[in-house]
Structure formats: C-alpha cells, structure tokens
Design a protein around this motif. Structure first.
Motif, PDB file in Angstrom:
ATOM      1  N   ALA A   1       8.718  27.764-125.997  1.00 51.50           N
ATOM      2  CA  ALA A   1       9.847  26.922-125.600  1.00 51.50           C
ATOM      3  C   ALA A   1       9.403  25.487-125.370  1.00 51.50           C
ATOM      4  CB  ALA A   1      10.493  27.489-124.336  1.00 51.50           C
ATOM      5  N   PHE A   2       8.276  25.309-124.712  1.00 53.27           N
ATOM      6  CA  PHE A   2       7.782  23.956-124.419  1.00 53.27           C
ATOM      7  C   PHE A   2       7.507  23.170-125.702  1.00 53.27           C
ATOM      8  CE2 PHE A   2       5.796  25.154-120.022  1.00 53.27           C
ATOM      9  CZ  PHE A   2       7.065  25.294-119.500  1.00 53.27           C
ATOM     10  N   THR A   3       6.805  23.782-126.656  1.00 49.98           N
ATOM     11  CA  THR A   3       6.467  23.051-127.874  1.00 49.98           C
ATOM     12  C   THR A   3       7.715  22.748-128.701  1.00 49.98           C
ATOM     13  OG1 THR A   3       5.920  25.125-129.018  1.00 49.98           O
ATOM     14  CG2 THR A   3       4.116  23.936-127.981  1.00 49.98           C
ATOM     15  N   ASN A   4       8.685  23.659-128.697  1.00 49.42           N
ATOM     16  CA  ASN A   4       9.934  23.380-129.404  1.00 49.42           C
ATOM     17  C   ASN A   4      10.712  22.247-128.752  1.00 49.42           C
ATOM     18  OD1 ASN A   4       9.514  25.305-131.377  1.00 49.42           O
ATOM     19  ND2 ASN A   4      10.670  26.903-130.340  1.00 49.42           N
ATOM     20  N   VAL A   5      10.707  22.208-127.426  1.00 48.72           N
ATOM     21  CA  VAL A   5      11.385  21.120-126.706  1.00 48.72           C
ATOM     22  C   VAL A   5      10.730  19.778-127.000  1.00 48.72           C
ATOM     23  CG1 VAL A   5      11.717  20.142-124.395  1.00 48.72           C
ATOM     24  CG2 VAL A   5      12.393  22.506-124.860  1.00 48.72           C
ATOM     25  N   MET A   6       9.415  19.749-127.034  1.00 50.99           N
ATOM     26  CA  MET A   6       8.720  18.491-127.318  1.00 50.99           C
ATOM     27  C   MET A   6       9.083  17.962-128.698  1.00 50.99           C
ATOM     28  SD  MET A   6       7.030  17.780-124.586  1.00 50.99           S
ATOM     29  CE  MET A   6       5.785  16.582-125.074  1.00 50.99           C
TER      30      MET A   6
ATOM     31  N   LEU B   1      -0.595  22.552-131.406  1.00 49.38           N
ATOM     32  CA  LEU B   1      -0.562  21.282-130.677  1.00 49.38           C
ATOM     33  C   LEU B   1       0.862  20.753-130.634  1.00 49.38           C
ATOM     34  CD1 LEU B   1      -3.734  19.446-132.022  1.00 49.38           C
ATOM     35  CD2 LEU B   1      -3.474  20.752-129.920  1.00 49.38           C
ATOM     36  N   PRO B   2       1.430  20.544-129.451  1.00 47.13           N
ATOM     37  CA  PRO B   2       2.804  20.070-129.380  1.00 47.13           C
ATOM     38  C   PRO B   2       2.955  18.637-129.882  1.00 47.13           C
ATOM     39  CG  PRO B   2       1.800  20.060-127.205  1.00 47.13           C
ATOM     40  CD  PRO B   2       0.823  20.732-128.140  1.00 47.13           C
ATOM     41  N   VAL B   3       4.088  18.343-130.480  1.00 47.10           N
ATOM     42  CA  VAL B   3       4.402  16.989-130.912  1.00 47.10           C
ATOM     43  C   VAL B   3       4.527  16.101-129.686  1.00 47.10           C
ATOM     44  CG1 VAL B   3       6.129  15.557-132.063  1.00 47.10           C
ATOM     45  CG2 VAL B   3       5.581  17.824-132.966  1.00 47.10           C
TER      46      VAL B   3
ATOM     47  N   TRP C   1       1.400  32.933-117.994  1.00 42.30           N
ATOM     48  CA  TRP C   1       0.288  32.539-118.855  1.00 42.30           C
ATOM     49  C   TRP C   1       0.588  31.180-119.462  1.00 42.30           C
ATOM     50  CZ3 TRP C   1      -1.648  37.178-122.329  1.00 42.30           C
ATOM     51  CH2 TRP C   1      -1.975  38.259-121.504  1.00 42.30           C
ATOM     52  N   LEU C   2      -0.322  30.257-119.298  1.00 42.16           N
ATOM     53  CA  LEU C   2      -0.200  28.937-119.934  1.00 42.16           C
ATOM     54  C   LEU C   2      -1.358  28.758-120.901  1.00 42.16           C
ATOM     55  CD1 LEU C   2       0.862  26.684-116.916  1.00 42.16           C
ATOM     56  CD2 LEU C   2       2.299  27.509-118.797  1.00 42.16           C
ATOM     57  N   TRP C   3      -1.042  28.778-122.178  1.00 41.68           N
ATOM     58  CA  TRP C   3      -2.033  28.596-123.219  1.00 41.68           C
ATOM     59  C   TRP C   3      -2.232  27.109-123.509  1.00 41.68           C
ATOM     60  CZ3 TRP C   3      -4.796  32.718-124.758  1.00 41.68           C
ATOM     61  CH2 TRP C   3      -4.244  33.999-124.558  1.00 41.68           C
ATOM     62  N   GLU C   4      -3.110  26.804-124.434  1.00 36.59           N
ATOM     63  CA  GLU C   4      -3.426  25.408-124.759  1.00 36.59           C
ATOM     64  C   GLU C   4      -2.169  24.622-125.120  1.00 36.59           C
ATOM     65  OE1 GLU C   4      -5.976  22.454-124.499  1.00 36.59           O
ATOM     66  OE2 GLU C   4      -6.725  24.517-124.370  1.00 36.59           O
ATOM     67  N   SER C   5      -1.251  25.232-125.875  1.00 40.46           N
ATOM     68  CA  SER C   5      -0.022  24.531-126.265  1.00 40.46           C
ATOM     69  C   SER C   5       0.804  24.136-125.047  1.00 40.46           C
ATOM     70  CB  SER C   5       0.816  25.414-127.195  1.00 40.46           C
ATOM     71  OG  SER C   5       1.109  26.660-126.582  1.00 40.46           O
ATOM     72  N   GLY C   6       0.955  25.060-124.098  1.00 36.03           N
ATOM     73  CA  GLY C   6       1.715  24.758-122.888  1.00 36.03           C
ATOM     74  C   GLY C   6       1.012  23.782-121.976  1.00 36.03           C
ATOM     75  N   LEU C   7      -0.306  23.896-121.871  1.00 37.07           N
ATOM     76  CA  LEU C   7      -1.081  22.999-121.013  1.00 37.07           C
ATOM     77  C   LEU C   7      -1.014  21.563-121.521  1.00 37.07           C
ATOM     78  CD1 LEU C   7      -4.168  25.311-120.438  1.00 37.07           C
ATOM     79  CD2 LEU C   7      -2.385  24.761-118.767  1.00 37.07           C
ATOM     80  N   LYS C   8      -1.061  21.395-122.829  1.00 36.16           N
ATOM     81  CA  LYS C   8      -0.965  20.046-123.388  1.00 36.16           C
ATOM     82  C   LYS C   8       0.438  19.465-123.183  1.00 36.16           C
ATOM     83  CE  LYS C   8      -4.764  19.650-126.663  1.00 36.16           C
ATOM     84  NZ  LYS C   8      -5.622  20.677-126.105  1.00 36.16           N
ATOM     85  N   THR C   9       1.443  20.317-123.265  1.00 33.03           N
ATOM     86  CA  THR C   9       2.802  19.859-122.972  1.00 33.03           C
ATOM     87  C   THR C   9       2.900  19.345-121.537  1.00 33.03           C
ATOM     88  OG1 THR C   9       3.838  21.375-124.556  1.00 33.03           O
ATOM     89  CG2 THR C   9       5.211  20.578-122.759  1.00 33.03           C
TER      90      THR C   9
END
Length: 371
Positions: free
Chosen positions: A287-292, A368-370, A45-53
């Motif tokens: 994980a993606f948003t934390n990495v960003m 929203l990822p940084v 599953w890729l939500w908006e946060s992951g897709l933006k990353t």
C-alpha cells in the motif's frame, strides 16, 4: 492554488496518502468514520520498501523507535526441521514495530503537515467527477481516494470489485509479554498441517504472536484463545502459548482483487484495492509504495483520470505478483494433503534455496518506492 484531495479512511494507507500529498503541498482532508483514531496493538512487518517510504515521509524514526531489528525469518515444521531461512541483511532490512507506533507516527506527520482530520465523518458516496459526499454534505476535490479497507462499500460505487475470496483461514493476533531468554532478532513460523504459530520479536517488553488455522476449526478461532489446542499443535512453543493474551483479535484472511483502481478522479488504495492475507507481511508495504507512486503521478498530472490510469498500469503488475504469492503461500499451508505433509517439507526446503524462489518471494519487499 493548492490542489485538493479528499481521503475516505484513516487506516495506514489513508494516513500514508495524507502525509505524502500534504508533504507535496496539497490541501488534504482525511475522513474517519470512528470518533477516534485508534489502531489495534499488534505488530507489523516493515520491509525495505516500507522503511524507505517512511524515511521519505519523515516518519521513520518515530515509527521504528521501539522496533526490533530482525535478522532472520524462518519456517519450521512439526518435526523441528527448518524449511526456509530468509536473512535480512543491512541492505535488505526488516523491522518489527508495534502497529500502533507506526500509526501514531503517520498521524503526527499529517498533523505537522496541516492535514485536516475529520473524525465521526461517514462518507456515503464518491463520484468520478471528483466529489466525496459525507452526511455533512458534498466536497469537491482534484482527487478522491477510497481507503476504507477490504470491505469497502465505496469501492462498488465505481464498480471496482472483481472478486473477494475469504479463503479457508482464520487468524488471531495478539501481543504477549517478553521474557529475558526470548529470541530478539529471529522470527520463527511454526507449521503443523494447516495450523500456524508465528513468533515475532517486537519490542523490549512485548512480542507479537500471529495464529492461523482452518476457518472451520471452531476451537482455533475461539476467544479467549484455547491454549490447550495450540499447545497440542505446537509443543515446542509451549513457553509462548502459556503467555497468550486475552486481548486478542480474530479475523478472516481475505483477498480483494479490483477490476480497476480508478474511475475519473477517484482512486482506490490499500486494502480496498488489494487486500491480501498476511502471509508475506507485505500488505501495508505494498500500500505504501502504491501511494507514493500515486502521489507523484497525481502531482504531475495535467489530466487526472489519465494519470490515474497510468499509475495503475505502472504499479499493478508488482501488486498482483505480491498478492498472488501471498495467496499461494496460504494455499500450500492450508490445502496440502495431510497424508503427504513430509513431501511439503521436502519441496519447500528445496525450493527456498533457489534464486528463483528468493526473487519471487521478496520482489515486493525489495521494491524501491517512487519518490
């Protein structure tokens, strides 16, 4: 001179970090203990946060090229009653590609950015001063990342673990063949007591199935899958069950909570930092948003240890929230007394329609990822 980062583990979190740091001009070395970079072929599953990353990384188009665009996620009880309906409009998307497609897209971004990927590289030690040790010797870096999964031994070298909880669930993942009348944009999650069957449209040719059950149910965790058991629990999904694949994977659904995410110049990311059951489909997205956020903090850092502490302070609250809701979801599914199962349906059906529930359930997905 370019800053350097050494990353232990080439899973999704490690690859995301390698892609982002290299994109920012860092010299990146990625260590993978296996001899090949491979990913089990279930869906994700890729939500908006992951897709933006993925868009920021330049991996979006490749990662979702075959993905189904999901319009709704719904939960149905054993009587066929819809307990929750979570729509995914254009501003709040969810796409469902094969995990292997996402994995390859991140690998290709790393290669394009000049990341050094070393396979069959066994990391034996990390040190807070910024040292990663493999069987081939020591490597110094401005930053060292532990990204080698929920069962990380490296995490304990900086005394990172607060607790690990194996819970009461076992999970089985598989891909099954698609039929013309299969739903293409609706995820249906069937509940029957503590048993669950999750149908996910994935590609034009395949669908993703996730099963979970009490870990002490020996029939539920056997491979090849006991089709008779699942047909008994979910007769409404018999058309799916007869297509169950022999190529399945069984897992314990584990939670990991860390005392801290860093020490000195060493940081922990991904499942090594915050493994959670896949109940909300947000482990990789988190994980993606934390990495960003980590990449931005480290890139701007004057003092790396202080920057890592600040990064955790910024990200920890949201991560704890997502992890707690994933855990609570599993608790409601698995520990609700059978004698009052109908009350569970009533409670979830009522709560899922409230604004509070919607915001809390989806806080991580909509973040929203940084960068």
């Amino acid at each position: 001179m370019a800053k350097t980062v050494e990353i232990a583990g080439a899973g999704l979190a490690g690859l995301c970090a390698a892609a982002r740091f290299s994109q920012l001009g860092w010299k990146v070395t990625l260590h993978e203990r296996a001899k090949d970079l491979r990913m089990f072929g279930a869906g994700i599953w890729l939500w908006e946060s992951g897709l933006k990353t993925l868009s920021i990384l330049g991996a979006y188009d490749q990662a979702v090229a075959r993905a189904r665009r999901i319009q709704e996620w719904r939960i149905v009880d054993s009587r066929g009653r819809t307990l929750m309906s979570r729509p995914t409009p254009d501003h709040d998307r969810m796409l469902l590609p094969p995990r292997a497609d996402l994995y390859q897209a991140l690998i290709d971004r790393c290669v394009a950015n000049g990341v050094e990927i070393i396979t069959s590289s066994i990391v034996t030690e990390v040190r807070p001063e910024g040292v990663l040790v493999t069987e081939a010797g020591e490597r110094n870096a401005d930053l060292v990342l532990i990204a080698n999964g929920a069962y990380s031994v490296l995490r304990e070298q900086i005394l990172g673990t607060a607790w690990m909880d194996f819970g009461v669930e076992a999970g089985i993942r598989m891909m099954i063949g698609n039929r013309p009348d299969d739903p293409t944009d609706v995820i249906t999650e069937y509940w029957n007591g503590p048993w669950r069957l999750l149908y996910n449209p994935c590609t034009e040719g395949e669908n993703y199935i996730f099963l979970s059950a009490p870990v002490n149910d020996e029939r539920a965790r056997v491979l090849p899958v006991d089709r008779a058991l699942w047909a008994e629990k979910f007769p409404a999904a018999s058309d799916l069950i007869e297509r169950f694949s022999e190529a399945s994977r069984w897992d314990r659904l584990v939670n990991v909570r860390c005392r801290r995410w860093s020490q000195g110049k060493v940081a922990i990311i991904g499942d090594a930092a915050h493994a959670m059951p896949p109940n909300l489909g947000q482990a990789a997205n988190t994980a993606f948003t934390n990495v960003m956020a980590l990449a931005l903090a480290a890139d701007r850092a004057i003092d790396m240890p202080s920057a890592l502490v600040g990064w955790e302070q910024q990200q920890r609250s949201l991560t704890n929230h997502v992890q707690w809701w994933s855990y609570l979801y599993g608790y409601v599914l698995n520990r609700w007394p059978k004698s009052i199962e109908s009350l569970r349906s009533d409670v979830l059906s009522t709560m899922s329609k409230t604004q509070w529930f919607d915001e809390a359930l989806n806080r991580g997905a909509r973040h929203l990822p940084v960068g």
